[in-house]
Design an enzyme around this catalytic site. Structure first.
Site, PDB file in Angstrom:
ATOM      1  CD  GLU A 249     -10.223 -67.322  12.070  1.00  0.00           C
ATOM      2  OE1 GLU A 249      -9.559 -67.362  11.837  1.00  0.00           O
ATOM      3  OE2 GLU A 249     -10.522 -66.668  12.481  1.00  0.00           O
ATOM      4  CG  ASP A 250      -5.766 -68.668  13.591  1.00  0.00           C
ATOM      5  OD1 ASP A 250      -7.175 -67.901  13.526  1.00  0.00           O
ATOM      6  OD2 ASP A 250      -5.236 -67.855  14.752  1.00  0.00           O
TER       7      ASP A 250
ATOM      8  CG  ASP B  71     -12.366 -69.747  20.762  1.00  0.00           C
ATOM      9  OD1 ASP B  71     -12.898 -70.805  21.356  1.00  0.00           O
ATOM     10  OD2 ASP B  71     -12.035 -68.983  22.068  1.00  0.00           O
TER      11      ASP B  71
ATOM     12  N   GLY C  44     -16.592 -69.001  17.564  1.00  0.00           N
ATOM     13  CA  GLY C  44     -17.365 -68.313  16.187  1.00  0.00           C
ATOM     14  C   GLY C  44     -17.660 -67.266  15.778  1.00  0.00           C
TER      15      GLY C  44
ATOM     16  CB  THR D 213     -13.935 -63.595  14.009  1.00  0.00           C
ATOM     17  OG1 THR D 213     -13.028 -63.811  15.658  1.00  0.00           O
ATOM     18  CG2 THR D 213     -13.354 -63.501  12.968  1.00  0.00           C
TER      19      THR D 213
ATOM     20  CE  LYS E  41      -9.366 -73.394  21.995  1.00  0.00           C
ATOM     21  NZ  LYS E  41      -9.276 -71.822  22.364  1.00  0.00           N
TER      22      LYS E  41
ATOM     23  CG  PHE F 235      -5.096 -69.884  25.307  1.00  0.00           C
ATOM     24  CD1 PHE F 235      -6.130 -69.120  24.137  1.00  0.00           C
ATOM     25  CD2 PHE F 235      -3.962 -69.221  25.011  1.00  0.00           C
ATOM     26  CE1 PHE F 235      -5.963 -67.448  23.796  1.00  0.00           C
ATOM     27  CE2 PHE F 235      -3.257 -68.681  24.188  1.00  0.00           C
ATOM     28  CZ  PHE F 235      -4.499 -67.815  24.113  1.00  0.00           C
TER      29      PHE F 235
ATOM     30  CG  ASP G 103      -1.311 -63.792  19.284  1.00  0.00           C
ATOM     31  OD1 ASP G 103      -2.948 -64.446  19.004  1.00  0.00           O
ATOM     32  OD2 ASP G 103      -2.288 -63.040  20.114  1.00  0.00           O
TER      33      ASP G 103
ATOM     34  NE  ARG H 259       0.138 -62.647  16.360  1.00  0.00           N
ATOM     35  CZ  ARG H 259      -0.707 -63.104  16.294  1.00  0.00           C
ATOM     36  NH1 ARG H 259      -1.371 -64.108  16.146  1.00  0.00           N
ATOM     37  NH2 ARG H 259      -1.428 -62.387  16.772  1.00  0.00           N
TER      38      ARG H 259
HETATM   39  P1  IMP Z   1     -13.444 -67.323  18.147  1.00  0.00           P
HETATM   40  O1  IMP Z   1     -14.158 -65.868  17.364  1.00  0.00           O
HETATM   41  O2  IMP Z   1     -13.831 -67.079  19.268  1.00  0.00           O
HETATM   42  O3  IMP Z   1     -14.096 -68.529  17.227  1.00  0.00           O
HETATM   43  O4  IMP Z   1     -12.170 -67.032  18.442  1.00  0.00           O
HETATM   44  C1  IMP Z   1     -11.569 -66.620  16.542  1.00  0.00           C
HETATM   45  C2  IMP Z   1      -9.769 -66.307  17.198  1.00  0.00           C
HETATM   46  O5  IMP Z   1      -9.717 -65.644  18.262  1.00  0.00           O
HETATM   47  C3  IMP Z   1      -9.395 -66.782  16.305  1.00  0.00           C
HETATM   48  O6  IMP Z   1      -8.961 -66.383  15.082  1.00  0.00           O
HETATM   49  C4  IMP Z   1      -7.148 -66.277  17.532  1.00  0.00           C
HETATM   50  O7  IMP Z   1      -7.208 -64.758  16.648  1.00  0.00           O
HETATM   51  C5  IMP Z   1      -8.390 -66.682  18.479  1.00  0.00           C
HETATM   52  N1  IMP Z   1      -8.217 -67.906  19.187  1.00  0.00           N
HETATM   53  C6  IMP Z   1      -9.419 -68.308  19.217  1.00  0.00           C
HETATM   54  N2  IMP Z   1      -8.731 -69.488  20.329  1.00  0.00           N
HETATM   55  C7  IMP Z   1      -7.418 -69.680  21.023  1.00  0.00           C
HETATM   56  C8  IMP Z   1      -6.217 -69.726  21.469  1.00  0.00           C
HETATM   57  O8  IMP Z   1      -6.112 -71.307  22.472  1.00  0.00           O
HETATM   58  N3  IMP Z   1      -5.326 -69.741  21.526  1.00  0.00           N
HETATM   59  C9  IMP Z   1      -5.041 -68.543  20.299  1.00  0.00           C
HETATM   60  N4  IMP Z   1      -5.546 -67.523  19.631  1.00  0.00           N
HETATM   61  C10 IMP Z   1      -6.872 -68.347  19.755  1.00  0.00           C
HETATM   62 MG    MG Z   2      -7.344 -64.775  13.743  1.00  0.00          MG
END
Ligand code: IMP
Ligand code: MG
Length: 179
Positions: free
Chosen positions: A103-104, A107, A109, A111, A135, A156, A163, A169
Protein backbone atom coordinates in the site's frame (compact mmCIF):
# COMPACT_ATOMS: atom_id res chain seq x y z
CA UNK A 1 14.73 24.27 1.61
CA UNK A 2 11.00 23.80 1.57
CA UNK A 3 9.25 23.91 -1.80
CA UNK A 4 5.62 24.74 -2.42
CA UNK A 5 3.49 23.16 -5.15
CA UNK A 6 -0.01 23.95 -6.24
CA UNK A 7 -2.28 21.00 -7.13
CA UNK A 8 -5.62 22.30 -8.43
CA UNK A 9 -7.04 24.47 -5.62
CA UNK A 10 -4.66 23.30 -2.87
CA UNK A 11 -1.13 24.33 -1.82
CA UNK A 12 1.32 21.75 -0.56
CA UNK A 13 4.82 22.01 0.91
CA UNK A 14 7.68 19.50 0.92
CA UNK A 15 7.43 17.01 3.74
CA UNK A 16 9.61 13.95 2.95
CA UNK A 17 12.27 14.56 0.32
CA UNK A 18 13.17 12.06 -2.37
CA UNK A 19 16.57 11.20 -0.83
CA UNK A 20 14.96 10.26 2.49
CA UNK A 21 12.32 8.18 0.68
CA UNK A 22 14.97 6.37 -1.37
CA UNK A 23 17.02 5.52 1.72
CA UNK A 24 14.00 4.22 3.65
CA UNK A 25 12.75 2.12 0.71
CA UNK A 26 16.19 0.55 0.43
CA UNK A 27 16.09 -0.30 4.15
CA UNK A 28 12.60 -1.76 3.80
CA UNK A 29 13.88 -4.04 1.03
CA UNK A 30 16.57 -5.27 3.40
CA UNK A 31 14.09 -5.76 6.25
CA UNK A 32 11.84 -7.82 3.96
CA UNK A 33 14.89 -9.82 2.89
CA UNK A 34 15.40 -10.99 6.49
CA UNK A 35 11.94 -12.56 6.40
CA UNK A 36 11.71 -13.66 2.78
CA UNK A 37 15.21 -14.72 1.68
CA UNK A 38 14.97 -18.23 0.25
CA UNK A 39 11.19 -17.95 -0.20
CA UNK A 40 9.34 -16.76 -3.30
CA UNK A 41 6.56 -14.43 -2.16
CA UNK A 42 4.16 -12.64 -4.46
CA UNK A 43 3.76 -8.90 -4.00
CA UNK A 44 0.26 -7.58 -4.51
CA UNK A 45 0.39 -3.85 -5.11
CA UNK A 46 -2.81 -1.90 -4.61
CA UNK A 47 -3.40 0.51 -7.49
CA UNK A 48 -3.36 3.33 -8.17
CA UNK A 49 -1.38 4.98 -5.38
CA UNK A 50 1.22 2.29 -4.68
CA UNK A 51 2.68 1.94 -8.18
CA UNK A 52 5.65 4.27 -7.61
CA UNK A 53 6.54 2.83 -4.19
CA UNK A 54 6.03 -0.73 -5.48
CA UNK A 55 8.38 -0.22 -8.41
CA UNK A 56 11.14 1.07 -6.11
CA UNK A 57 10.46 -1.47 -3.36
CA UNK A 58 10.68 -4.55 -5.61
CA UNK A 59 13.98 -3.30 -6.96
CA UNK A 60 15.24 -2.96 -3.37
CA UNK A 61 14.41 -6.65 -2.76
CA UNK A 62 17.14 -9.13 -3.60
CA UNK A 63 15.10 -12.28 -2.96
CA UNK A 64 13.08 -14.00 -5.72
CA UNK A 65 9.52 -12.77 -5.92
CA UNK A 66 6.64 -12.14 -8.29
CA UNK A 67 4.43 -9.08 -8.47
CA UNK A 68 0.82 -8.54 -9.39
CA UNK A 69 -1.67 -5.69 -9.07
CA UNK A 70 -5.21 -5.10 -7.91
CA UNK A 71 -7.19 -1.90 -8.04
CA UNK A 72 -9.25 -0.75 -5.06
CA UNK A 73 -10.62 2.70 -4.30
CA UNK A 74 -12.14 4.31 -1.25
CA UNK A 75 -11.19 7.94 -1.62
CA UNK A 76 -13.14 10.89 -2.97
CA UNK A 77 -10.99 14.06 -3.10
CA UNK A 78 -9.26 14.48 0.28
CA UNK A 79 -11.61 12.30 2.37
CA UNK A 80 -12.12 8.56 2.69
CA UNK A 81 -15.61 7.64 1.45
CA UNK A 82 -15.78 4.61 3.74
CA UNK A 83 -16.73 2.31 0.84
CA UNK A 84 -14.25 0.08 -0.97
CA UNK A 85 -14.76 -0.63 -4.65
CA UNK A 86 -12.79 -3.34 -6.48
CA UNK A 87 -12.02 -2.08 -9.97
CA UNK A 88 -9.51 -4.74 -10.99
CA UNK A 89 -9.69 -7.99 -9.02
CA UNK A 90 -7.30 -10.80 -8.16
CA UNK A 91 -5.96 -12.57 -11.24
CA UNK A 92 -3.45 -14.99 -9.68
CA UNK A 93 -3.86 -18.28 -7.87
CA UNK A 94 -2.58 -17.40 -4.40
CA UNK A 95 -3.11 -20.85 -2.85
CA UNK A 96 -0.25 -21.56 -0.42
CA UNK A 97 1.63 -18.46 -1.53
CA UNK A 98 3.31 -15.95 0.75
CA UNK A 99 1.51 -12.74 -0.18
CA UNK A 100 2.95 -9.29 0.53
CA UNK A 101 0.37 -6.53 0.08
CA UNK A 102 1.88 -3.18 -0.91
CA UNK A 103 0.00 0.00 0.00
CA UNK A 104 1.07 3.59 -0.47
CA UNK A 105 -0.65 4.77 2.69
CA UNK A 106 -2.83 3.36 5.45
CA UNK A 107 -5.17 6.10 6.57
CA UNK A 108 -8.48 4.93 8.11
CA UNK A 109 -7.54 1.34 7.17
CA UNK A 110 -10.86 0.92 5.32
CA UNK A 111 -9.27 -0.31 2.07
CA UNK A 112 -7.04 -2.98 3.57
CA UNK A 113 -9.49 -4.08 6.26
CA UNK A 114 -12.25 -4.74 3.73
CA UNK A 115 -9.92 -6.39 1.26
CA UNK A 116 -8.40 -8.90 3.73
CA UNK A 117 -11.39 -11.32 3.80
CA UNK A 118 -11.32 -11.52 -0.02
CA UNK A 119 -7.61 -12.20 0.07
CA UNK A 120 -8.01 -14.87 2.77
CA UNK A 121 -10.56 -16.69 0.59
CA UNK A 122 -7.81 -17.37 -1.93
CA UNK A 123 -6.01 -19.46 0.75
CA UNK A 124 -2.57 -17.85 0.87
CA UNK A 125 0.06 -19.37 3.16
CA UNK A 126 0.64 -15.99 4.79
CA UNK A 127 -0.32 -12.34 4.39
CA UNK A 128 2.15 -9.53 5.12
CA UNK A 129 1.21 -5.87 4.83
CA UNK A 130 3.73 -3.24 3.77
CA UNK A 131 2.87 0.44 3.57
CA UNK A 132 5.12 3.37 2.75
CA UNK A 133 3.11 5.70 4.98
CA UNK A 134 0.74 5.34 7.88
CA UNK A 135 -1.40 7.94 9.66
CA UNK A 136 -1.75 6.07 13.00
CA UNK A 137 -4.21 8.54 14.52
CA UNK A 138 -6.62 8.08 11.58
CA UNK A 139 -6.86 4.27 11.91
CA UNK A 140 -10.42 3.02 12.46
CA UNK A 141 -9.95 -0.75 12.23
CA UNK A 142 -7.92 -3.29 14.21
CA UNK A 143 -5.06 -3.80 11.78
CA UNK A 144 -1.46 -4.88 12.16
CA UNK A 145 0.75 -3.32 9.53
CA UNK A 146 3.91 -5.43 9.37
CA UNK A 147 6.25 -2.97 7.66
CA UNK A 148 5.82 0.82 7.69
CA UNK A 149 8.08 3.32 5.93
CA UNK A 150 7.06 6.46 7.79
CA UNK A 151 4.41 7.28 10.36
CA UNK A 152 2.91 10.66 9.55
CA UNK A 153 0.38 13.01 11.16
CA UNK A 154 -3.23 13.02 10.03
CA UNK A 155 -2.74 15.52 7.20
CA UNK A 156 -3.33 15.03 3.49
CA UNK A 157 -0.19 14.30 1.41
CA UNK A 158 0.61 14.05 -2.31
CA UNK A 159 3.51 12.91 -4.47
CA UNK A 160 5.48 9.70 -5.02
CA UNK A 161 2.33 8.01 -6.33
CA UNK A 162 -0.15 9.69 -4.00
CA UNK A 163 -2.69 11.96 -5.63
CA UNK A 164 -5.14 14.76 -5.03
CA UNK A 165 -8.09 14.29 -7.41
CA UNK A 166 -5.86 12.25 -9.73
CA UNK A 167 -2.99 14.76 -9.85
CA UNK A 168 0.41 15.03 -8.18
CA UNK A 169 1.42 11.36 -8.47
CA UNK A 170 4.50 12.31 -10.51
CA UNK A 171 6.02 14.53 -7.80
CA UNK A 172 9.31 13.02 -6.64
CA UNK A 173 9.07 14.22 -3.04
CA UNK A 174 6.11 13.81 -0.69
CA UNK A 175 4.24 17.04 0.03
CA UNK A 176 1.88 17.90 2.88
CA UNK A 177 -1.19 20.12 2.67
CA UNK A 178 -0.43 23.69 3.79
CA UNK A 179 -2.66 24.94 6.57
P1 IMP B 1 -7.85 4.09 3.86
O1 IMP B 1 -8.75 3.12 3.16
O2 IMP B 1 -8.58 5.15 4.58
O3 IMP B 1 -6.78 3.43 4.73
O4 IMP B 1 -7.09 4.88 2.74
C1 IMP B 1 -6.29 4.22 1.89
C2 IMP B 1 -6.17 4.87 0.53
O5 IMP B 1 -6.63 6.22 0.50
C3 IMP B 1 -4.72 4.94 0.17
O6 IMP B 1 -4.33 3.79 -0.51
C4 IMP B 1 -4.65 6.18 -0.70
O7 IMP B 1 -4.88 5.84 -2.04
C5 IMP B 1 -5.74 7.07 -0.20
N1 IMP B 1 -5.20 8.08 0.74
C6 IMP B 1 -5.27 8.08 2.08
N2 IMP B 1 -4.68 9.15 2.63
C7 IMP B 1 -4.19 9.86 1.58
C8 IMP B 1 -3.44 11.08 1.49
O8 IMP B 1 -3.06 11.75 2.47
N3 IMP B 1 -3.11 11.47 0.23
C9 IMP B 1 -3.48 10.79 -0.90
N4 IMP B 1 -4.17 9.63 -0.85
C10 IMP B 1 -4.53 9.18 0.38
MG1 MG C 1 -4.14 3.57 -2.50
Amino acid sequence: MSKTVQVLDLSFETYIDKKTIKQRVKEMGKELGKEFNGKKPIFLAILNGSFVFASDLVRACKFDHEISFIKLTSYEGTVSSGKVITQIGLQEDLTDREVIVIEDIIDTGTTIYHFLPTLKKSNPKSITIVSLLQKPTALKFPLKIDYIGFEIPNKFVVGYGLDYKGLGRNLKDIYQLKE
